[in-house]
Design a protein around this motif. Structure first.
Motif, PDB file in Angstrom:
ATOM      1  N   GLN A  70       0.809  -1.224   0.000  1.00  0.00           N
ATOM      2  CA  GLN A  70       0.000   0.000   0.000  1.00  0.00           C
ATOM      3  C   GLN A  70       0.839   1.269   0.000  1.00  0.00           C
ATOM      4  OE1 GLN A  70      -2.782  -1.573   3.344  1.00  0.00           O
ATOM      5  NE2 GLN A  70      -3.919   0.071   2.337  1.00  0.00           N
ATOM      6  N   ILE A  71       2.076   1.190   0.462  1.00  0.00           N
ATOM      7  CA  ILE A  71       2.926   2.386   0.503  1.00  0.00           C
ATOM      8  C   ILE A  71       3.158   2.900  -0.912  1.00  0.00           C
ATOM      9  CG2 ILE A  71       5.283   3.192   0.953  1.00  0.00           C
ATOM     10  CD1 ILE A  71       5.292   1.200   3.351  1.00  0.00           C
ATOM     11  N   ASP A  72       2.844   4.180  -1.140  1.00  0.00           N
ATOM     12  CA  ASP A  72       3.091   4.748  -2.464  1.00  0.00           C
ATOM     13  C   ASP A  72       4.061   5.931  -2.416  1.00  0.00           C
ATOM     14  OD1 ASP A  72       1.487   6.722  -1.394  1.00  0.00           O
ATOM     15  OD2 ASP A  72      -0.126   6.529  -2.874  1.00  0.00           O
ATOM     16  N   MET A  73       4.696   6.129  -1.250  1.00  0.00           N
ATOM     17  CA  MET A  73       5.728   7.160  -1.138  1.00  0.00           C
ATOM     18  C   MET A  73       6.678   6.787  -0.012  1.00  0.00           C
ATOM     19  SD  MET A  73       5.344  11.295  -0.591  1.00  0.00           S
ATOM     20  CE  MET A  73       4.596  11.552  -2.202  1.00  0.00           C
ATOM     21  N   ILE A  74       7.982   6.868  -0.290  1.00  0.00           N
ATOM     22  CA  ILE A  74       9.026   6.649   0.711  1.00  0.00           C
ATOM     23  C   ILE A  74       9.876   7.902   0.761  1.00  0.00           C
ATOM     24  CG2 ILE A  74      10.951   5.199   1.460  1.00  0.00           C
ATOM     25  CD1 ILE A  74       9.854   3.060  -0.523  1.00  0.00           C
ATOM     26  N   ILE A  75       9.930   8.526   1.938  1.00  0.00           N
ATOM     27  CA  ILE A  75      10.705   9.752   2.112  1.00  0.00           C
ATOM     28  C   ILE A  75      11.782   9.487   3.161  1.00  0.00           C
ATOM     29  CG2 ILE A  75      10.637  12.219   2.575  1.00  0.00           C
ATOM     30  CD1 ILE A  75       7.612  12.146   2.079  1.00  0.00           C
ATOM     31  N   PHE A  76      13.020   9.705   2.784  1.00  0.00           N
ATOM     32  CA  PHE A  76      14.155   9.416   3.662  1.00  0.00           C
ATOM     33  C   PHE A  76      14.817  10.731   4.055  1.00  0.00           C
ATOM     34  CE2 PHE A  76      17.118   5.678   4.526  1.00  0.00           C
ATOM     35  CZ  PHE A  76      17.885   6.363   5.467  1.00  0.00           C
ATOM     36  N   GLY A  77      14.667  11.120   5.312  1.00  0.00           N
ATOM     37  CA  GLY A  77      15.332  12.317   5.812  1.00  0.00           C
ATOM     38  C   GLY A  77      16.655  11.952   6.452  1.00  0.00           C
ATOM     39  N   THR A  78      17.735  12.521   5.957  1.00  0.00           N
ATOM     40  CA  THR A  78      19.058  12.240   6.517  1.00  0.00           C
ATOM     41  C   THR A  78      20.024  13.343   6.144  1.00  0.00           C
ATOM     42  OG1 THR A  78      20.819  10.587   6.729  1.00  0.00           O
ATOM     43  CG2 THR A  78      19.874  10.898   4.544  1.00  0.00           C
ATOM     44  N   GLU A  79      21.035  13.537   6.988  1.00  0.00           N
ATOM     45  CA  GLU A  79      22.164  14.384   6.607  1.00  0.00           C
ATOM     46  C   GLU A  79      23.437  13.556   6.528  1.00  0.00           C
ATOM     47  OE1 GLU A  79      23.905  16.775  10.104  1.00  0.00           O
ATOM     48  OE2 GLU A  79      21.744  16.889  10.439  1.00  0.00           O
ATOM     49  N   THR A  80      23.269  12.227   6.543  1.00  0.00           N
ATOM     50  CA  THR A  80      24.399  11.308   6.408  1.00  0.00           C
ATOM     51  C   THR A  80      24.236  10.556   5.093  1.00  0.00           C
ATOM     52  OG1 THR A  80      24.242  11.057   8.821  1.00  0.00           O
ATOM     53  CG2 THR A  80      25.814   9.655   7.700  1.00  0.00           C
ATOM     54  N   GLY A  81      24.128  11.304   4.010  1.00  0.00           N
ATOM     55  CA  GLY A  81      23.876  10.715   2.706  1.00  0.00           C
ATOM     56  C   GLY A  81      24.986   9.761   2.284  1.00  0.00           C
ATOM     57  N   ILE A  82      24.628   8.727   1.562  1.00  0.00           N
ATOM     58  CA  ILE A  82      25.607   7.727   1.119  1.00  0.00           C
ATOM     59  C   ILE A  82      26.013   7.919  -0.336  1.00  0.00           C
ATOM     60  CG2 ILE A  82      24.819   6.025   2.787  1.00  0.00           C
ATOM     61  CD1 ILE A  82      23.366   4.707   0.296  1.00  0.00           C
ATOM     62  N   ASP A  83      25.358   8.863  -1.025  1.00  0.00           N
ATOM     63  CA  ASP A  83      25.635   9.079  -2.446  1.00  0.00           C
ATOM     64  C   ASP A  83      25.192  10.500  -2.780  1.00  0.00           C
ATOM     65  OD1 ASP A  83      26.093   7.190  -5.128  1.00  0.00           O
ATOM     66  OD2 ASP A  83      24.819   8.925  -5.512  1.00  0.00           O
ATOM     67  N   ASN A  84      25.936  11.164  -3.657  1.00  0.00           N
ATOM     68  CA  ASN A  84      25.568  12.524  -4.049  1.00  0.00           C
ATOM     69  C   ASN A  84      24.442  12.565  -5.066  1.00  0.00           C
ATOM     70  OD1 ASN A  84      27.432  13.856  -2.414  1.00  0.00           O
ATOM     71  ND2 ASN A  84      29.063  13.630  -3.932  1.00  0.00           N
TER      72      ASN A  84
END
Length: 387
Positions: A70-84
């Motif tokens: 059912q999930i139709d949106m995934i939002i990832f909040g982080t300041e420790t990004g793994i890729d630019n």
């Protein structure tokens, strides 16, 4: 239509450092850290965990097979990004088997990213009531060994499933913001450890809290005694207490608010700083440890991200909420961690994936988590399920 947090989960490292040990190693009086900073333990993140695996482990605890479809949106909040370029959310979608018919993206504004994602998810569901949104707030706080900020390190992830008619928390459409271009904390692309002006950042935090609180009062005609509790982004737990004390004279029941704050910082004092997730670990702590919350209780939440963005918003406890399972899960997670010596902590801190492009392979034998980082090969991170 009520919209908000239907499920919430938390995950952190199976390793921790006792703050008293850190104080002794740095020739400091322990109460400087225990009382002056308000911290007791600090999660230490092994090289086999990064923000993707921390978030995946937190989300796996709460999501059913039906939720994942059912999930139709995934939002990832982080300041420790793994890729630019590539979003951490895309890895989560794959690792957890979430429907491919979902938007997946990452959002960044220091420690504010999780709140930005939550509010965006709420507005999406307001337009699409049958939707479910997964919001992830995961970070690893690093300031360096033997630095002033070392005592406020930590890490972990909070996963929140947003839906209509939520079981935990109903987010009100009442919020105020304040932002300004301020250099109180930042992390250049060439560094893993943050750069911070600690005293200045503390001042800005209090200033942004008071500004957004005053704007909220003016806009919605509410007073401090309308709230059963106020919770805060907690880079260290004494910071939130300072903010609350700055307005506590407005209340006719200050001891009640202070007691609620104490309930809200129990887990943060045992985990440390997790940047985007800190406010929501404080929420989990309040939900699990307060004996004064009831259905309909109004709580205020202050979110802050250096650089800087502040937001104050309000929410109500759902009439359907029962804290028994949450309390048990958190107690089990935090009780079953392994204490590290100072030398072990320092070795683990230095063993994280390097900023270079060299291939690396990690020993997974000491990490039994569902999802782990196995290493890096040809510039690609290698994630592995151990379920």
């Amino acid at each position: 239509m009520a919209i908000g947090i239907d499920k919430i989960g938390f995950f952190t490292s199976p390793y921790y450092l006792d703050i008293v040990d850190l104080a002794h190693a740095r020739n400091e009086e322990p109460n400087k850290f225990l009382i002056g900073i308000g911290q007791k333990k600090q999660s230490v993140i092994p090289p086999t965990q990064d923000v993707v695996t921390l978030a995946a482990n937190a989300a796996e605890k709460i999501l059913s097979t039906a939720d994942k479809q059912q999930i139709d949106m995934i939002i990832f909040g982080t300041e420790t990004g793994i890729d630019n370029s590539k979003s951490a959310a895309i890895y989560i979608q794959s690792l957890l088997g979430i429907s491919n018919q979902a938007r997946s993206f990452e959002i960044k504004q220091a420690c504010y990213g999780g709140t930005a994602g939550l509010q965006m998810g709420v507005e999406h569901i307001r337009l699409h009531p049958d939707s479910k949104v997964l919001v992830l707030a995961a970070d690893i706080a690093r300031y360096g060994i033997n630095t002033p900020g070392e005592v406020t390190q930590g890490g972990g992830a909070v996963a929140m499933l947003l839906a209509a008619d939520p079981q935990i928390l109903e987010i009100e459409d009442k919020r105020t913001f304040y932002s300004d271009n301020i250099m109180d904390f930042w992390r250049p692309l060439y560094r893993k450890d943050a750069v911070v002006d600690g005293h200045y950042s503390n001042e800005i935090y209090i200033d942004f809290f008071k500004r957004t609180w005053e704007l909220y009062q003016q806009k919605y005609n509410r007073q401090l005694d309308d709230f059963s509790s106020l919770i805060f982004h907690l880079p260290y737990t004494k910071m939130g207490l300072k903010a609350l004390r700055s307005i506590i004279d407005e209340s006719n029941h200050p001891q009640t608010l202070l007691a609620q704050f104490e309930a809200s910082r129990v887990y943060n004092a045992l985990v440390g700083n997790l940047y985007t997730g800190s406010l929501y670990l404080s929420l989990i702590s309040l939900l699990a440890n307060s004996n004064q919350l009831a259905g309909g209780s109004l709580i205020g939440l202050f979110s802050y991200g250096s650089g800087a963005q502040g937001e104050f918003y309000s929410a109500r406890i759902s009439n359907r909420f029962d804290n028994k399972n949450l309390k048990r899960e958190m107690t089990d997670l935090l009780a079953n961690r392994q204490q590290l010596t100072i030398d072990q902590y320092q070795d683990m801190y230095r063993s994280a994936l390097s900023l270079s492009n060299e291939n690396q392979k990690f020993d997974l034998s000491n990490d039994s988590s569902d999802f782990v980082l196995a290493g890096r090969q040809d510039d690609q991170r290698l994630y592995q399920s151990q379920k």
